[in-house]
Write an enzyme that holds these catalytic residues in place. Sequence first.
Site: not given
Ligand SMILES: *Cc1c(COP(=O)(O)O)cnc(C)c1O
Length: 364
Positions: A33, A131, A254
Amino acid sequence: MAAELTVDRGALVVNWRRLAAVARGAECSAVVKADAYGTGLEGAVSALRRVGCRTFFTAHVSEGIRAREAAPDAVIYVLNGLAPGTAGDYGAWRLRPVLGSMEEIADWSDYVHATELPGEAAVHVDTGMNRLGLPPSAWGEAAGRRRDNWLGFEITLLMSHLVAAEEPENPINARQIATFDEARALFPGVAGSLANSAGVFLGREARHDMVRPGYALYGGNPLPGDENPMDPVVTLSVPILQVRDVAAGDGVGYNATWTAARASRIGTVPLGYADGFLRAGSAATGERKAEALVDGVVCPIVGRISMDLLALDVTDVPAAARGTDAVIIGGALDVDRVGRNAGTIGYEILTSLGRRHPRREIGF
Ligand SMILES: *Cc1c(COP(=O)(O)O)cnc(C)c1O
């Protein structure tokens, strides 16, 4: 001379194989992702597919489509599930939704009945994140519909997500592991998946049939506090634009939030928050936050990080000059440390950087 974000696909492959070895027989998928955590989705998918990774997870349908184009024969799950009106895209691109509510299950079921597609899908059960995913109160109903052949599609994966896997001592891990076992008992014969990167290291009870690492594939440390077992994948270095002398008492940047305590040499680097280098790494007088490596020396970033520039105290690096590389990620400055310096996690660093600078992909 330009900033260079290097992505080492060889290291990505090494990391995937290492995680697959730790997973001992559980299938090792890859979470790609957010453009493979900022490293480039297509390159990650095709490199990992070539070395035997079969299953990929994205968050969005659009990412799933890109993954499909990079790996025509892979299994691709989309974690964010079935938003209204998206079923057709799943069908057209052979993506598997991760269904997270009874409404999504019903929608997918309608779509599959209408199109007569096979419609394989994952079901996400919530074991504590609150979630996404079916709450425990809905598990019995979903399992009953599967038993009664009402769904019209095969549930190919039952999954849940750990809340605090990177804290192995946190009792919530054992609670989630036990709760997920209860869910799996309701769906006999369906493969299970619980572990993210850190979860892979939580032991056999967390691994089930498939593990889902993301961060560790890209070199992040899945075991905060311990030595990082992964190889670094991302390095970012930016050549210094100018070096100037600043007198004791002079301000830099700044609002002059940082003033020199001694006669100093300041290197100006063309990297700022518009490049994804978080402004939270700015350091006022007396603070130590973001850093860069120059000629092997860790130098503090001083004053406010601005949109396109930052200032580096290179007083202790005689070799620093116009054109000398400032290493932002690499060597002693691993992504986890860069994240801590900005008051955040390496995940945010990886996914923020790399939108503006050209990416150089090496090793696959
Ligand atoms: C992002 C995600 C992962 C991977 O998590 P990491 O901590 O990056 O290994 C696995 N399962 C779900 C449902 C996620 O949203």
